[in-house]
Write a protein that holds these residues in place. Sequence first.
Motif, PDB file in Angstrom:
ATOM      1  N   LYS A 157      18.435 -16.528 125.724  1.00 12.84           N
ATOM      2  CA  LYS A 157      17.464 -15.400 125.520  1.00 12.84           C
ATOM      3  C   LYS A 157      16.010 -16.089 125.129  1.00 12.84           C
ATOM      4  O   LYS A 157      15.852 -17.032 124.221  1.00 12.84           O
ATOM      5  N   LYS A 158      15.071 -15.222 125.705  1.00 14.28           N
ATOM      6  CA  LYS A 158      13.579 -15.771 125.653  1.00 14.28           C
ATOM      7  C   LYS A 158      13.406 -15.258 124.152  1.00 14.28           C
ATOM      8  O   LYS A 158      13.624 -14.293 123.762  1.00 14.28           O
ATOM      9  N   THR A 159      12.614 -16.154 123.339  1.00 16.75           N
ATOM     10  CA  THR A 159      12.022 -15.844 121.925  1.00 16.75           C
ATOM     11  C   THR A 159      10.575 -15.680 122.338  1.00 16.75           C
ATOM     12  O   THR A 159       9.984 -15.876 123.400  1.00 16.75           O
ATOM     13  N   GLU A 160       9.819 -15.203 121.101  1.00 17.43           N
ATOM     14  CA  GLU A 160       8.542 -15.525 120.881  1.00 17.43           C
ATOM     15  C   GLU A 160       7.705 -16.446 121.192  1.00 17.43           C
ATOM     16  O   GLU A 160       6.581 -16.499 121.417  1.00 17.43           O
ATOM     17  N   TYR A 161       8.360 -17.502 121.103  1.00 13.09           N
ATOM     18  CA  TYR A 161       7.821 -18.890 121.415  1.00 13.09           C
ATOM     19  C   TYR A 161       7.760 -19.236 122.941  1.00 13.09           C
ATOM     20  O   TYR A 161       7.022 -20.262 123.269  1.00 13.09           O
ATOM     21  N   ALA A 162       8.180 -18.478 123.819  1.00 10.53           N
ATOM     22  CA  ALA A 162       8.070 -18.775 125.117  1.00 10.53           C
ATOM     23  C   ALA A 162       6.766 -18.989 125.780  1.00 10.53           C
ATOM     24  O   ALA A 162       6.576 -19.914 126.666  1.00 10.53           O
ATOM     25  N   ASN A 163       5.904 -18.234 125.373  1.00 15.92           N
ATOM     26  CA  ASN A 163       4.516 -18.035 125.872  1.00 15.92           C
ATOM     27  C   ASN A 163       3.622 -18.778 125.165  1.00 15.92           C
ATOM     28  O   ASN A 163       2.484 -18.590 125.450  1.00 15.92           O
ATOM     29  N   LYS A 164       4.014 -19.414 124.168  1.00 17.97           N
ATOM     30  CA  LYS A 164       2.992 -20.228 123.511  1.00 17.97           C
ATOM     31  C   LYS A 164       3.123 -21.667 123.827  1.00 17.97           C
ATOM     32  O   LYS A 164       3.782 -22.069 124.360  1.00 17.97           O
ATOM     33  N   GLY A 165       2.435 -22.479 122.993  1.00 17.47           N
ATOM     34  CA  GLY A 165       2.357 -23.857 123.300  1.00 17.47           C
ATOM     35  C   GLY A 165       3.540 -24.469 122.904  1.00 17.47           C
ATOM     36  O   GLY A 165       4.655 -23.697 122.208  1.00 17.47           O
ATOM     37  N   PRO A 166       4.110 -25.582 123.117  1.00 13.48           N
ATOM     38  CA  PRO A 166       5.309 -26.263 122.900  1.00 13.48           C
ATOM     39  C   PRO A 166       5.833 -26.237 121.162  1.00 13.48           C
ATOM     40  O   PRO A 166       4.851 -26.331 120.481  1.00 13.48           O
ATOM     41  N   LEU A 167       7.237 -26.081 121.381  1.00 17.07           N
ATOM     42  CA  LEU A 167       7.517 -25.848 119.687  1.00 17.07           C
ATOM     43  C   LEU A 167       7.323 -27.039 118.805  1.00 17.07           C
ATOM     44  O   LEU A 167       7.184 -27.052 117.577  1.00 17.07           O
ATOM     45  N   LEU A 168       7.179 -28.261 119.278  1.00 15.35           N
ATOM     46  CA  LEU A 168       6.906 -29.639 118.869  1.00 15.35           C
ATOM     47  C   LEU A 168       5.965 -30.398 119.318  1.00 15.35           C
ATOM     48  O   LEU A 168       5.890 -30.380 120.698  1.00 15.35           O
ATOM     49  N   LYS A 169       5.565 -31.373 118.700  1.00 12.04           N
ATOM     50  CA  LYS A 169       4.604 -32.168 119.297  1.00 12.04           C
ATOM     51  C   LYS A 169       5.238 -33.588 119.537  1.00 12.04           C
ATOM     52  O   LYS A 169       6.020 -34.026 118.818  1.00 12.04           O
ATOM     53  N   ASP A 170       5.307 -33.774 120.864  1.00 15.50           N
ATOM     54  CA  ASP A 170       6.399 -34.732 121.443  1.00 15.50           C
ATOM     55  C   ASP A 170       5.641 -35.936 121.521  1.00 15.50           C
ATOM     56  O   ASP A 170       4.975 -36.311 122.624  1.00 15.50           O
TER      57      ASP A 170
END
Length: 145
Positions: free
Chosen positions: A88-101
């Motif tokens: 399921k899509k979360t609130e983070y889907a349309n934001k920047g990457p969850l982590l700095k890679d």
Amino acid sequence: MELNIKNKRNKSNKPSGHEQVLEFLEKLEHPLKPEIEEVRKIILNSNNRISEHIKWNAPSFCVNNKDRITFNFHGKEGFRLVFHCGSKKTEYANKGPLLKDDTGLLDWVTGERATLTFTSARDVEDKKSKLIEVVSKWIEVTKDI
């Protein structure tokens, strides 16, 4: 290399997640099967909270019974790992990457979903230490999602 295995056969005598994966891999026909098995070992050994089962017709790795990393065998150029926060899509889907890679391994699909592709045994070996780093970061950043 010793595997970190959390899954054991449950009371209903249904195969555990670990047993499901072993059965799946036994039947898997893929030109990079040894590489797939090696990546699986790397992931399982990277964090003692990780368990495994079959999801989306492929081995998937979980933390707290939440899928976080899943193999994808579609495509002609090797195989991929999908780093995700479940189906399921979360609130983070349309934001920047969850982590700095810092490794540069991840190809971001959305802010909560990225892929990592492997094309050969050499590619797996070259990415091994960075894969451990990415898996650890992903597990940490998604543990409460």
